[in-house]
Design a protein around this motif. Structure first.
Motif, PDB file in Angstrom:
ATOM      1  N   MET A 138       0.913  -1.525   0.490  1.00  0.00           N
ATOM      2  CA  MET A 138       0.029   0.099   0.342  1.00  0.00           C
ATOM      3  C   MET A 138       0.541   1.215  -0.564  1.00  0.00           C
ATOM      4  O   MET A 138       2.402   1.557   1.021  1.00  0.00           O
ATOM      5  CB  MET A 138      -0.549  -0.034   0.955  1.00  0.00           C
ATOM      6  N   ARG A 139       0.674   1.942  -0.923  1.00  0.00           N
ATOM      7  CA  ARG A 139       1.360   3.698  -0.563  1.00  0.00           C
ATOM      8  C   ARG A 139       0.784   4.993  -0.857  1.00  0.00           C
ATOM      9  O   ARG A 139      -0.333   4.761  -0.901  1.00  0.00           O
ATOM     10  CB  ARG A 139       1.572   4.099  -1.974  1.00  0.00           C
ATOM     11  N   ILE A 140       1.359   5.513   0.344  1.00  0.00           N
ATOM     12  CA  ILE A 140       1.037   6.520   1.215  1.00  0.00           C
ATOM     13  C   ILE A 140       1.138   8.002   0.974  1.00  0.00           C
ATOM     14  O   ILE A 140       2.656   7.921   0.746  1.00  0.00           O
ATOM     15  CB  ILE A 140       0.049   5.963   2.718  1.00  0.00           C
ATOM     16  N   LEU A 141       0.202   8.825   0.933  1.00  0.00           N
ATOM     17  CA  LEU A 141       0.881  10.498   0.333  1.00  0.00           C
ATOM     18  C   LEU A 141       0.588  11.045   2.067  1.00  0.00           C
ATOM     19  O   LEU A 141      -0.597  10.592   2.293  1.00  0.00           O
ATOM     20  CB  LEU A 141       0.681  10.864  -0.731  1.00  0.00           C
ATOM     21  N   LEU A 142       1.652  11.670   2.606  1.00  0.00           N
ATOM     22  CA  LEU A 142       1.075  12.193   3.676  1.00  0.00           C
ATOM     23  C   LEU A 142       1.208  13.758   3.567  1.00  0.00           C
ATOM     24  O   LEU A 142       2.336  14.058   3.032  1.00  0.00           O
ATOM     25  CB  LEU A 142       2.557  11.506   5.143  1.00  0.00           C
ATOM     26  N   ILE A 143       0.185  14.425   4.030  1.00  0.00           N
ATOM     27  CA  ILE A 143       0.691  15.590   3.349  1.00  0.00           C
ATOM     28  C   ILE A 143       0.710  16.506   5.068  1.00  0.00           C
ATOM     29  O   ILE A 143      -1.103  16.427   5.133  1.00  0.00           O
ATOM     30  CB  ILE A 143      -0.584  16.416   2.349  1.00  0.00           C
ATOM     31  N   GLU A 144       1.339  16.737   5.486  1.00  0.00           N
ATOM     32  CA  GLU A 144       1.304  17.788   6.914  1.00  0.00           C
ATOM     33  C   GLU A 144       2.425  18.755   6.855  1.00  0.00           C
ATOM     34  O   GLU A 144       3.634  17.722   6.357  1.00  0.00           O
ATOM     35  CB  GLU A 144       1.680  16.257   7.623  1.00  0.00           C
ATOM     36  N   ASP A 145       2.480  19.630   7.428  1.00  0.00           N
ATOM     37  CA  ASP A 145       3.181  21.088   7.392  1.00  0.00           C
ATOM     38  C   ASP A 145       4.079  19.946   8.793  1.00  0.00           C
ATOM     39  O   ASP A 145       4.792  21.840   9.201  1.00  0.00           O
ATOM     40  CB  ASP A 145       3.072  21.806   7.415  1.00  0.00           C
ATOM     41  N   GLU A 146       3.416  19.958  10.050  1.00  0.00           N
ATOM     42  CA  GLU A 146       4.712  19.760  11.506  1.00  0.00           C
ATOM     43  C   GLU A 146       5.888  18.531  10.783  1.00  0.00           C
ATOM     44  O   GLU A 146       5.552  17.359  11.191  1.00  0.00           O
ATOM     45  CB  GLU A 146       3.396  19.564  12.462  1.00  0.00           C
ATOM     46  N   PRO A 147       6.581  18.511  10.938  1.00  0.00           N
ATOM     47  CA  PRO A 147       7.768  18.131  11.116  1.00  0.00           C
ATOM     48  C   PRO A 147       7.242  17.072  11.889  1.00  0.00           C
ATOM     49  O   PRO A 147       8.082  15.669  11.920  1.00  0.00           O
ATOM     50  CB  PRO A 147       8.846  18.887  10.692  1.00  0.00           C
ATOM     51  N   GLY A 148       7.643  17.446  13.253  1.00  0.00           N
ATOM     52  CA  GLY A 148       7.386  16.363  14.656  1.00  0.00           C
ATOM     53  C   GLY A 148       6.470  15.333  14.610  1.00  0.00           C
ATOM     54  O   GLY A 148       6.573  14.178  14.279  1.00  0.00           O
ATOM     55  N   PHE A 151       4.597  -0.365   5.305  1.00  0.00           N
ATOM     56  CA  PHE A 151       3.690   0.895   3.892  1.00  0.00           C
ATOM     57  C   PHE A 151       4.933   1.535   3.261  1.00  0.00           C
ATOM     58  O   PHE A 151       5.854   2.005   3.437  1.00  0.00           O
ATOM     59  CB  PHE A 151       2.167   1.746   4.336  1.00  0.00           C
ATOM     60  N   ILE A 152       4.487   1.916   1.929  1.00  0.00           N
ATOM     61  CA  ILE A 152       5.267   3.006   1.455  1.00  0.00           C
ATOM     62  C   ILE A 152       4.983   4.179   1.138  1.00  0.00           C
ATOM     63  O   ILE A 152       3.851   4.491   1.085  1.00  0.00           O
ATOM     64  CB  ILE A 152       5.307   2.616  -0.105  1.00  0.00           C
ATOM     65  N   VAL A 153       5.591   5.430   1.681  1.00  0.00           N
ATOM     66  CA  VAL A 153       4.929   6.118   2.400  1.00  0.00           C
ATOM     67  C   VAL A 153       5.665   7.846   1.646  1.00  0.00           C
ATOM     68  O   VAL A 153       6.928   7.303   2.012  1.00  0.00           O
ATOM     69  CB  VAL A 153       5.132   6.726   4.401  1.00  0.00           C
ATOM     70  N   ASP A 154       5.011   7.974   1.343  1.00  0.00           N
ATOM     71  CA  ASP A 154       6.419   9.711   1.091  1.00  0.00           C
ATOM     72  C   ASP A 154       5.533  11.200   1.826  1.00  0.00           C
ATOM     73  O   ASP A 154       4.046  10.605   1.483  1.00  0.00           O
ATOM     74  CB  ASP A 154       5.716   9.503  -1.106  1.00  0.00           C
ATOM     75  N   HIS A 155       6.050  11.585   2.116  1.00  0.00           N
ATOM     76  CA  HIS A 155       5.966  13.009   2.717  1.00  0.00           C
ATOM     77  C   HIS A 155       5.447  14.257   2.197  1.00  0.00           C
ATOM     78  O   HIS A 155       6.254  14.236   1.385  1.00  0.00           O
ATOM     79  CB  HIS A 155       6.219  13.004   3.814  1.00  0.00           C
ATOM     80  N   ALA A 209       2.847   9.541  -9.117  1.00  0.00           N
ATOM     81  CA  ALA A 209       2.333   8.389  -8.791  1.00  0.00           C
ATOM     82  C   ALA A 209       0.902   8.267  -8.765  1.00  0.00           C
ATOM     83  O   ALA A 209      -0.172   9.112  -8.118  1.00  0.00           O
ATOM     84  CB  ALA A 209       2.825   7.887  -7.166  1.00  0.00           C
ATOM     85  N   VAL A 210       0.539   6.706  -8.757  1.00  0.00           N
ATOM     86  CA  VAL A 210      -0.902   6.757  -7.557  1.00  0.00           C
ATOM     87  C   VAL A 210      -0.742   5.969  -6.043  1.00  0.00           C
ATOM     88  O   VAL A 210      -0.030   5.181  -5.732  1.00  0.00           O
ATOM     89  CB  VAL A 210      -1.823   5.360  -8.707  1.00  0.00           C
ATOM     90  N   PHE A 211      -1.078   6.217  -5.894  1.00  0.00           N
ATOM     91  CA  PHE A 211      -1.875   6.347  -4.265  1.00  0.00           C
ATOM     92  C   PHE A 211      -2.937   5.622  -3.282  1.00  0.00           C
ATOM     93  O   PHE A 211      -3.851   6.316  -4.029  1.00  0.00           O
ATOM     94  CB  PHE A 211      -1.066   7.397  -3.393  1.00  0.00           C
ATOM     95  N   ASP A 212      -2.636   4.727  -3.220  1.00  0.00           N
ATOM     96  CA  ASP A 212      -3.949   3.708  -1.821  1.00  0.00           C
ATOM     97  C   ASP A 212      -4.622   4.119  -1.690  1.00  0.00           C
ATOM     98  O   ASP A 212      -5.727   4.252  -0.986  1.00  0.00           O
ATOM     99  CB  ASP A 212      -3.490   2.664  -1.507  1.00  0.00           C
TER     100      ASP A 212
END
Length: 224
Positions: free
Chosen positions: A1-11, A25-29, A43-46
């Motif tokens: 499963m490939r996940i895209l995380l869209i989040e601007d808080e680094p921690g 999981f495969i994760v791109d941030h 890319a295509v994200f699940d």
């Protein structure tokens, strides 16, 4: 499963990425809407985990573009905006779930498991090829009723090939399915994963073979 995380808080982003990668999981941030739009074209994200309050706008504005690119993508909003009206707005815009910050990572993982169990119009309960059965909901593989444990990337290769049936899958498509943007990918890395997967299928009498289509990609089909 490939996940895209869209989040601007680094921690928070680091904690979420670490937890997801432990689950294989495969994760791109990314931390901006503009970068997220670029990523969705590459890319295509699940699954997309989407913050609302981003430096360049409200994350909800991205949902129509994500749905247009892939109607089967699951979307969970992660936001400190937790009023009922805000949650309703997120769900009405097309999100599958809405999780209010701060949240426990275990709850996020449970929400992810829950949305994965919800079928979309593009989902199938199982996909068969030869003696191999792939279950998309939990990303498990069985051969003749026996579970086949595969490393994450080999599983992604097999899933991509099985979803295409007896049609050729472009090499670029397989690379997008298997590797994240930050992965260090050598020219022969994909071939190495496919070689190991091919041997495992052969040893398991899977009734399917992986064929290389020179200069194009790979094809999964039953032996002639």
């Amino acid at each position: 499963m490939r996940i895209l995380l869209i989040e601007d808080e680094p921690g928070l982003a680091e904690s979420v990425c670490t937890a997801l990668r432990k689950e294989r999981f495969i994760v791109d941030h990314v931390d901006r809407l503009a970068t997220a739009r670029e990523a969705s074209l590459l890319a295509v994200f699940d699954l997309v985990l989407l913050d609302r309050k981003l430096p360049d706008g409200d994350g909800l504005s991205l949902i129509p573009a994500l749905r247009a690119k892939n109607a089967g993508t699951h979307i969970i909003v992660l936001s400190a905006w937790g009023e009922v009206a805000e949650r309703v707005a997120g769900l009405d815009e097309g999100a599958d779930d809405y999780l209010v910050k701060p949240f426990a990572l275990n709850e996020l993982l449970a929400r992810i498991r829950a949305v994965r169990r919800r079928p979309t119009e593009l989902d199938a309960a199982e996909i068969r090829a030869g003696s191999v059965v792939f279950y998309p909901a939990n990303e498990e593989v069985e051969i003749r009723g026996v579970r086949l444990d595969l490393p994450r990337r080999e599983l992604r290769v097999l899933a991509a090939l099985m979803r295409r049936g007896d049609r050729t899958v472009l090499r670029e498509t397989l690379e997008q399915a298997v590797f994240g943007f930050d992965d260090d990918v050598q020219s022969n890395t994909l071939d190495s994963h496919i070689s190991r997967l091919r041997k495992k299928l052969n040893r398991s009498a899977a009734g399917v073979e992986i064929h290389a289509i020179r200069g194009v990609g790979y094809l999964l089909r039953e032996p002639a």
